[in-house]
Scaffold this motif. Structure first.
Motif, short mmCIF file in Angstrom:
data_model
loop_
_atom_site.label_atom_id
_atom_site.label_comp_id
_atom_site.label_asym_id
_atom_site.label_seq_id
_atom_site.Cartn_x
_atom_site.Cartn_y
_atom_site.Cartn_z
N ALA A 93 0.84 -1.21 0.00
CA ALA A 93 0.00 0.00 0.00
C ALA A 93 0.87 1.26 0.00
CB ALA A 93 -0.94 -0.02 1.20
N SER A 94 2.03 1.21 0.69
CA SER A 94 2.93 2.37 0.72
C SER A 94 3.43 2.70 -0.69
CB SER A 94 4.14 2.08 1.61
OG SER A 94 3.72 1.73 2.90
N LEU A 95 3.70 1.65 -1.49
CA LEU A 95 4.14 1.89 -2.87
C LEU A 95 3.02 2.51 -3.68
CD1 LEU A 95 6.28 -1.25 -3.77
CD2 LEU A 95 7.05 1.02 -3.05
N GLN A 96 1.77 2.07 -3.44
CA GLN A 96 0.62 2.64 -4.14
C GLN A 96 0.49 4.12 -3.78
OE1 GLN A 96 -1.23 0.86 -6.45
NE2 GLN A 96 0.30 -0.70 -6.04
N LEU A 97 0.93 4.48 -2.56
CA LEU A 97 0.88 5.88 -2.13
C LEU A 97 2.19 6.60 -2.44
CD1 LEU A 97 -0.97 5.29 1.26
CD2 LEU A 97 -1.94 6.32 -0.80
N LYS A 98 3.02 5.95 -3.28
CA LYS A 98 4.28 6.52 -3.80
C LYS A 98 5.32 6.82 -2.73
CE LYS A 98 2.07 6.86 -7.80
NZ LYS A 98 1.70 5.47 -8.04
N SER A 99 5.35 6.04 -1.64
CA SER A 99 6.34 6.29 -0.61
C SER A 99 7.29 5.11 -0.45
CB SER A 99 5.66 6.59 0.73
OG SER A 99 6.64 6.63 1.75
N LEU A 100 8.52 5.25 -1.00
CA LEU A 100 9.51 4.19 -0.86
C LEU A 100 10.02 4.08 0.58
CD1 LEU A 100 10.95 1.99 -2.56
CD2 LEU A 100 12.87 3.58 -2.77
N PRO A 101 10.24 5.21 1.30
CA PRO A 101 10.69 5.08 2.70
C PRO A 101 9.72 4.28 3.56
CG PRO A 101 10.95 7.34 1.94
CD PRO A 101 10.22 6.62 0.87
N LYS A 102 8.42 4.53 3.41
CA LYS A 102 7.43 3.77 4.19
C LYS A 102 7.45 2.31 3.79
CE LYS A 102 3.90 6.95 5.79
NZ LYS A 102 2.60 7.55 5.49
N PHE A 103 7.59 2.04 2.48
CA PHE A 103 7.71 0.66 2.02
C PHE A 103 8.86 -0.03 2.74
CE2 PHE A 103 10.53 -1.90 -0.66
CZ PHE A 103 9.74 -3.04 -0.83
N ARG A 104 10.00 0.68 2.83
CA ARG A 104 11.19 0.09 3.46
C ARG A 104 10.92 -0.28 4.91
NH1 ARG A 104 15.27 3.13 0.19
NH2 ARG A 104 15.82 1.51 -1.32
N ILE A 105 10.22 0.62 5.63
CA ILE A 105 9.92 0.35 7.05
C ILE A 105 9.06 -0.90 7.17
CG2 ILE A 105 8.68 1.22 9.09
CD1 ILE A 105 9.54 4.07 8.14
N TYR A 106 7.96 -0.95 6.38
CA TYR A 106 7.03 -2.07 6.50
C TYR A 106 7.67 -3.38 6.02
CZ TYR A 106 3.10 0.90 7.79
OH TYR A 106 2.27 1.75 8.46
N MET A 107 8.45 -3.33 4.92
CA MET A 107 9.08 -4.55 4.43
C MET A 107 10.12 -5.03 5.43
SD MET A 107 8.70 -6.67 2.13
CE MET A 107 8.80 -7.02 0.40
N GLY A 108 10.87 -4.08 6.02
CA GLY A 108 11.85 -4.43 7.04
C GLY A 108 11.17 -5.11 8.22
N ALA A 109 10.01 -4.58 8.62
CA ALA A 109 9.27 -5.16 9.74
C ALA A 109 8.80 -6.58 9.39
CB ALA A 109 8.07 -4.28 10.09
N THR A 110 8.35 -6.76 8.15
CA THR A 110 7.88 -8.09 7.72
C THR A 110 9.00 -9.12 7.84
OG1 THR A 110 6.44 -6.99 6.13
CG2 THR A 110 6.78 -9.34 5.81
N ILE A 111 10.21 -8.73 7.37
CA ILE A 111 11.35 -9.65 7.42
C ILE A 111 11.74 -9.92 8.88
CG2 ILE A 111 13.79 -9.92 6.81
CD1 ILE A 111 13.10 -8.06 4.34
N ALA A 112 11.74 -8.86 9.71
CA ALA A 112 12.10 -9.02 11.12
C ALA A 112 11.13 -9.99 11.81
CB ALA A 112 12.11 -7.67 11.83
N LEU A 113 9.83 -9.83 11.53
CA LEU A 113 8.83 -10.70 12.16
C LEU A 113 9.00 -12.15 11.70
CD1 LEU A 113 5.83 -8.25 11.90
CD2 LEU A 113 6.72 -9.19 14.04
N ALA A 114 9.35 -12.33 10.42
CA ALA A 114 9.58 -13.68 9.91
C ALA A 114 10.76 -14.33 10.64
CB ALA A 114 9.85 -13.64 8.41
N LEU A 115 11.80 -13.52 10.92
CA LEU A 115 12.95 -14.04 11.65
C LEU A 115 12.56 -14.40 13.08
CD1 LEU A 115 15.71 -11.63 10.26
CD2 LEU A 115 15.54 -14.10 9.86
N VAL A 116 11.70 -13.57 13.70
CA VAL A 116 11.22 -13.88 15.05
C VAL A 116 10.51 -15.23 15.05
CG1 VAL A 116 9.54 -13.22 16.84
CG2 VAL A 116 11.02 -11.48 15.81
N PHE A 117 9.67 -15.46 14.03
CA PHE A 117 8.94 -16.73 13.92
C PHE A 117 9.93 -17.90 13.90
CE2 PHE A 117 7.13 -20.26 11.60
CZ PHE A 117 5.84 -20.36 12.09
#
Lengths: 208, 102
Positions: A93-117
């Motif tokens: 959704a962040s990319l749809q709203l044209k924000s790469l920085p927000k994309f980076r935050i959310y994608m980083g969080a997704t990867i971090a959560l996967a590592l926690v799992f």
């Protein structure tokens, strides 16, 4: 960019109404449904064929799955995966709203959560091995390790793809933002599917 | 989902948050129910219903299936049919070698 351009990578194909990548990922997910479906079917067969489920240890009283496996850790992991699903869709959704920085935050969080799992899963497995509960112990542990192991490998695969999209892959945003957003959407479809499998694995193995 | 205007995306984001909270609640419901130690048939039915609702929410909203192209519905219908077939295969073991219900 090479001279040969693969058609309909970004624009919808006139027949399907979809970019080819999206149809491709859905066909892949269809094959994944059958892969996990075969394992769920095996689980039903093993369970229905057993006099007791989980099998009773020699000289011990009958136990429930929830007494053999760690339900609080698995509940925590369920919440972790659900959270990673919303961060993944927020990355898109962040990319749809044209924000790469927000994309980076959310994608980083997704990867971090996967590592926690995976870390939580590591502690679960380590504890099982410590007490001698290997996949060969009985049918219950056999199917438990097979299903959660295959699911865990899918988590690893998701981490690899998402990490690529977060790092080197994100250069595509500068040249072809729509194409990049499509890739993130496709990676998201896969990621949500992995979450969806866990939604069924959790009650089937831990709670029932 | 096709590229939409910012207003539509913001509306979609609100639905993602609602789905997320619902999924968390249903996770705690399914765990809480498992502590009630219901008879197995009821426990299995209830857990499967909750899991199916959760999976449907993920598929419909996070995977955008509520607004998808026909060809994907076609692929998924076929997949669903074969998935059910595979899940029903163990019921063949209800029959003994002589072909009678065992």
């Amino acid at each position: 960019m090479s001279d040969t351009v693969i058609p309909y990578m970004v624009k919808p194909h006139p027949i399907t109404g979809l970019p080819n990548g999206k149809l491709g990922i859905w066909l892949f997910l269809a094959s994944e449904v059958m892969l996990f479906g075969a394992l769920f079917s095996s689980y039903v067969l093993l369970r229905a064929g057993a006099p007791h489920w989980p099998p009773i240890e020699p000289g011990e009283a009958a136990k429930l799955s929830s007494e053999l496996l760690n339900v609080p850790l698995a509940t925590f992991n369920t919440a972790v995966l659900i959270t990673s699903s919303i961060t993944m869709v927020m990355a898109w959704a962040s990319l749809q709203l044209k924000s790469l920085p927000k994309f980076r935050i959310y994608m980083g969080a997704t990867i971090a959560l996967a590592l926690v799992f995976l870390v939580v899963k590591y502690f679960e497995y380590a504890h099982k091995f410590e007490v001698g509960h290997f996949p060969s112990h009985d049918n219950f542990y056999g199917i438990y390790f097979t299903m959660t192991g295959l699911h865990g490998l899918h988590i690893v695969g998701g981490i690899v793809v998402n990490t690529y999209l977060l790092t080197a892959g994100s250069k595509l945003w500068n040249t072809d933002p729509e194409h990049f957003a499509n890739r993130v959407e496709n990676a998201g479809l896969y990621w949500h599917f992995v979450d969806l499998v866990w939604i069924f694995l959790f009650p089937a193995l831990y709670l029932l | 989902m096709e590229s939409a205007n910012p207003e539509e995306i913001k509306k979609a984001v609100r639905s993602y948050v609602v789905v997320f909270v619902t999924l968390l609640c249903l996770t705690f419901v399914t765990v809480a129910v498992s502590y009630l130690k219901l008879p197995r048939p009821q426990a299995i039915t209830l857990a499967l219903i909750i899991a199916t609702v959760k999976a449907s929410l993920v598929a419909a909203f996070f995977m955008h299936l509520i607004s998808e192209k026909k060809v994907i519905y076609a692929v998924l219908s076929l997949t669903a049919a074969f998935f059910v077939l595979v899940l029903l295969l163990p019921s063949l073991t209800l029959y003994t070698n002589s072909g009678h219900l065992g």
